[in-house]
Scaffold this active site. Structure first.
Site, short mmCIF file in Angstrom:
data_model
loop_
_atom_site.label_atom_id
_atom_site.label_comp_id
_atom_site.label_asym_id
_atom_site.label_seq_id
_atom_site.Cartn_x
_atom_site.Cartn_y
_atom_site.Cartn_z
N CYS A 1 -5.35 15.40 -17.90
CA CYS A 1 -5.86 14.92 -19.46
C CYS A 1 -4.83 13.48 -18.84
O CYS A 1 -5.00 12.20 -19.95
CB CYS A 1 -4.26 16.08 -20.82
N HIS B 1 -1.58 1.32 -4.00
CA HIS B 1 -2.22 2.62 -3.50
C HIS B 1 -1.00 3.79 -4.42
O HIS B 1 -0.96 5.00 -3.90
CB HIS B 1 -2.48 3.20 -2.21
N GLY C 1 2.77 -4.62 8.97
CA GLY C 1 2.61 -2.96 9.02
C GLY C 1 1.92 -1.75 8.29
O GLY C 1 1.98 -0.77 7.86
N THR C 2 0.39 -2.98 8.27
CA THR C 2 -0.94 -1.98 8.10
C THR C 2 -1.71 -2.47 9.28
O THR C 2 -2.73 -3.01 9.52
CB THR C 2 -1.16 -2.66 7.21
N GLN D 1 1.34 -1.49 0.35
CA GLN D 1 -0.01 -0.33 -0.38
C GLN D 1 0.62 1.01 -0.01
O GLN D 1 0.03 2.18 -0.59
CB GLN D 1 -1.11 -0.01 1.35
N ASN D 2 2.19 0.92 0.47
CA ASN D 2 3.37 2.33 0.61
C ASN D 2 3.28 2.95 -0.73
O ASN D 2 3.66 2.37 -2.12
CB ASN D 2 4.28 2.08 1.23
#
Ligand code: APR
Length: 269
Positions: free
Chosen positions: A148, A137, A213-214, A119-120
């Site tokens: 554009c 992410h 680590g989340t 997710q980093n």
């Protein structure tokens, strides 16, 4: 350049001193396919503040959740660009930690297919030598036009200190009036579908899912361990604190990324 806290390198004698829970070691030793889902805690020991840590300095007054949104960008792009320029400066000055390096080394082991889905938005996995299957992410350094959508070759301004406002660059495309934005997924935006589904598939097809680590607060990324668990894949959480993932995990290991991962690798045998 800013100076993040110097990464805490884990010494070899500490690696063997960190006790790997026997059930976790057993799972890791027998797994042929491993999927590692990482969050901000993975980079914490490189000196990159997590999203839900208390922010320091100028950013104490701002909620990062409110800066990471299309509304914030529309309302005050210079403030949002200043925030990302500061984060990018921190990332550039940071080094991968022993946890990033352990994952890269694990990927090199014969007979193991280890996929990293993160997710980093930083590039510390890659700089630590790992191949990343999915940045679910987005990526801080993949800049693009907000109008554009073309990739941009401009760059953040290097900041030694956080500042309140930095004007984002204009889109380089002739005739386009857009501004360059970070290539990250903001709250309310869709995830890059290919990357998300690649991460789901890797987790569901793994023999072991490690969640490192989340906080497990942000969906749909947080659903990945549950989807794997529902298929019977063992899920192990590595995190010093209890999280939304803990209850669904088969094993929780209360340790930091830079302690746990090198210890696990060293004891794989
Ligand atoms: N090692 C392992 N885990 C750690 C460490 C460490 N050294 N230090 C902190 N943690 C854990 C915390 O206990 C917490 O559970 O890392 C987690 C960080 O949580 P968040 O800040 O919520 O980060 P994350 O889960 O990655 O956030 C998800 O939210 O803000 C958005 O898009 C952003 O990708 C981010 C998403």
């Amino acid at each position: 350049m800013p100076s993040p806290e110097s990464p805490r390198s884990v010494q070899p004698e500490e690696v063997t001193a960190v006790e790997v829970p026997p059930a976790v070691l057993e799972l890791a030793r027998s797994a042929r396919r491993v999927c590692v889902l990482t969050g901000a805690g993975m980079s914490a020991e490189s000196g990159i503040p997590t999203f839900r840590d208390v922010q320091v300095g100028l950013w104490e007054r701002f909620d990062p959740m409110e800066l990471a949104s299309p509304e914030a960008w529309r309302h005050d792009p210079a403030q949002v660009w200043a925030w990302y320029s500061w984060r990018a400066s921190l990332v550039r000055a940071a080094q991968p930690n022993a946890g990033h390096e352990a994952l890269a080394a694990w990927q090199q082991r014969a007979g193991v297919d280890l996929q990293v889905a993160t997710q980093n938005v930083d590039d510390l996995h890659e700089r630590g030598g790992a191949e990343v299957l999915a940045h679910i992410h987005g990526s801080l350094f993949a800049l693009r036009c907000d109008t554009c959508d073309r990739p941009s070759h401009t760059a953040y301004r290097d900041l030694a200190e956080p500042v309140a406002e930095v004007d984002p660059p204009a889109c380089e495309r002739e005739g386009c009036e857009g501004q360059v934005r970070p290539g990250v997924v903001w709250f309310g935006e869709a995830l890059p579908q290919e990357e998300f589904f690649a991460a789901v598939e890797a987790a569901q097809e793994a023999d072991l899912v490690l969640v490192v680590g989340t906080s497990g607060l942000v969906h749909p990324a947080a659903t990945i361990p549950h989807l794997a668990g529902a298929r019977g894949v063992p899920v192990v959480e590595i995190n010093p604190r209890e999280t939304e993932v803990s209850e669904a995990a088969d094993h929780v290991w209360r340790a930091t990324a830079a302690q746990a991962l090198p210890a696990l690798l060293a004891q794989l045998g």
